[in-house]
Design a protein around this motif. Structure first.
Motif, short mmCIF file in Angstrom:
data_model
loop_
_atom_site.label_atom_id
_atom_site.label_comp_id
_atom_site.label_asym_id
_atom_site.label_seq_id
_atom_site.Cartn_x
_atom_site.Cartn_y
_atom_site.Cartn_z
N ASN A 187 0.82 -1.21 0.00
CA ASN A 187 0.00 0.00 0.00
C ASN A 187 0.85 1.27 0.00
OD1 ASN A 187 -2.45 -1.30 -0.15
ND2 ASN A 187 -2.78 -1.32 2.05
N GLU B 84 3.86 1.49 -1.34
CA GLU B 84 4.44 1.59 -2.67
C GLU B 84 3.41 2.06 -3.69
OE1 GLU B 84 6.16 -2.25 -3.43
OE2 GLU B 84 7.89 -1.85 -2.15
N ARG B 85 2.18 1.58 -3.56
CA ARG B 85 1.12 1.95 -4.49
C ARG B 85 0.77 3.42 -4.38
NH1 ARG B 85 -4.19 3.03 -4.69
NH2 ARG B 85 -5.40 2.26 -6.43
#
Length: 110
Positions: free
Chosen positions: A39, A41-42
């Motif tokens: 999450n 990284e996203r």
């Protein structure tokens, strides 16, 4: 003023003792850390990342911090928090009923 509201006791208890979210099952530490990493990284939803919408996200988040509803923390600080979870922020446009303008609201899945 709020003491006379029909749901006063529930509101009071939530404020004093915190809100209990009914999760179906606990996640293990490996799953939690994997989800946390993914999450982070996203990042946020596309709706919150659009250049012309970023000002609204910033304003709404600043208001939450100023009102004590949110605490800003660095990404490294989040990684070091015990049992931390992160969810992406999205922006939802809302039409108002009483005023001829568009409102914006921050949305986070829980």
């Amino acid at each position: 003023l709020l003491r006379h509201h029909p749901s006063w006791q529930e509101f009071h208890d939530d404020m004093v003792y915190g809100i209990q979210y009914p999760f179906k099952e606990e996640i293990d530490e490996e799953t939690r850390t994997s989800q946390l990493k993914a999450n982070m990284e996203r990042g946020n939803h596309k709706s919150a990342l659009k250049e012309d919408e970023r000002q609204h996200v910033t304003k709404l988040m600043r208001t939450d911090v100023e009102n004590g509803y949110a605490v800003p923390i660095t990404a490294e600080g989040v990684r070091r928090l015990k049992d931390a979870e992160v969810y992406p922020v999205g922006l939802q446009d809302q039409n108002t009923i009483d005023e001829p303008r568009l409102r914006h609201a921050i949305v986070q899945p829980v």
